[in-house]
Motif scaffolding. Structure first.
Motif, PDB file in Angstrom:
ATOM      1  N   TRP A   1       0.834  -1.200   0.000  1.00 51.25           N
ATOM      2  CA  TRP A   1       0.000   0.000   0.000  1.00 51.25           C
ATOM      3  C   TRP A   1       0.869   1.250   0.000  1.00 51.25           C
ATOM      4  CZ3 TRP A   1      -1.048   3.734   3.959  1.00 51.25           C
ATOM      5  CH2 TRP A   1      -2.062   4.617   3.625  1.00 51.25           C
TER       6      TRP A   1
ATOM      7  N   GLU B   1      -5.661   5.266  -7.566  1.00 53.39           N
ATOM      8  CA  GLU B   1      -6.488   6.024  -6.621  1.00 53.39           C
ATOM      9  C   GLU B   1      -7.437   5.136  -5.815  1.00 53.39           C
ATOM     10  OE1 GLU B   1      -9.407   9.919  -6.448  1.00 53.39           O
ATOM     11  OE2 GLU B   1      -8.559   9.295  -8.350  1.00 53.39           O
ATOM     12  N   PRO B   2      -8.153   4.192  -6.427  1.00 54.85           N
ATOM     13  CA  PRO B   2      -9.021   3.329  -5.603  1.00 54.85           C
ATOM     14  C   PRO B   2      -8.245   2.449  -4.627  1.00 54.85           C
ATOM     15  CG  PRO B   2      -9.542   3.074  -7.934  1.00 54.85           C
ATOM     16  CD  PRO B   2      -8.353   3.950  -7.852  1.00 54.85           C
TER      17      PRO B   2
ATOM     18  N   THR C   1      -7.204   4.727  -1.740  1.00 59.34           N
ATOM     19  CA  THR C   1      -8.382   5.053  -0.941  1.00 59.34           C
ATOM     20  C   THR C   1      -8.834   3.854  -0.110  1.00 59.34           C
ATOM     21  OG1 THR C   1      -9.078   6.619  -2.637  1.00 59.34           O
ATOM     22  CG2 THR C   1     -10.737   5.938  -1.048  1.00 59.34           C
ATOM     23  N   ALA C   2      -8.890   2.688  -0.712  1.00 58.04           N
ATOM     24  CA  ALA C   2      -9.307   1.490   0.020  1.00 58.04           C
ATOM     25  C   ALA C   2      -8.329   1.174   1.151  1.00 58.04           C
ATOM     26  CB  ALA C   2      -9.417   0.307  -0.937  1.00 58.04           C
TER      27      ALA C   2
ATOM     28  N   ALA D   1      -6.488   3.308   2.771  1.00 56.49           N
ATOM     29  CA  ALA D   1      -6.679   4.301   3.834  1.00 56.49           C
ATOM     30  C   ALA D   1      -7.915   3.978   4.667  1.00 56.49           C
ATOM     31  CB  ALA D   1      -6.791   5.696   3.230  1.00 56.49           C
ATOM     32  N   VAL D   2      -8.990   3.575   4.018  1.00 53.02           N
ATOM     33  CA  VAL D   2     -10.221   3.219   4.747  1.00 53.02           C
ATOM     34  C   VAL D   2      -9.970   2.016   5.652  1.00 53.02           C
ATOM     35  CG1 VAL D   2     -12.565   2.319   4.451  1.00 53.02           C
ATOM     36  CG2 VAL D   2     -11.777   4.234   3.056  1.00 53.02           C
TER      37      VAL D   2
END
Length: 68
Positions: free
Chosen positions: A18, A40-41, A44-45, A47-48
């Protein structure tokens, strides 16, 4: 190798991958280097997931401090 160590190594590898995705995303966004598609996805995933794990650890440790 026990299950806890295997899980720790797997999570460390996921965090490392990551971090590489984050670096690639930042370099592709803010430098003239070409951007890699679909980072980007992933960023973002990741980070979530990191936020949710952090919340879970915080709740678990907070509960332990109250009980102890």
């Amino acid at each position: 190798m026990n299950a806890r160590r295997s899980l720790s190594l797997g999570l460390a590898a996921a965090c490392f991958l990551w971090a590489i995705a984050v670096i690639g995303f930042v370099l592709g966004t803010y430098t003239p280097l070409p951007s890699v598609a679909d980072l980007e996805p992933i960023v973002t995933a990741g980070a979530v997931v990191a936020i949710l794990v952090g919340i879970g650890v915080g709740l678990r440790d907070g509960y332990r401090s109250i009980v102890d």
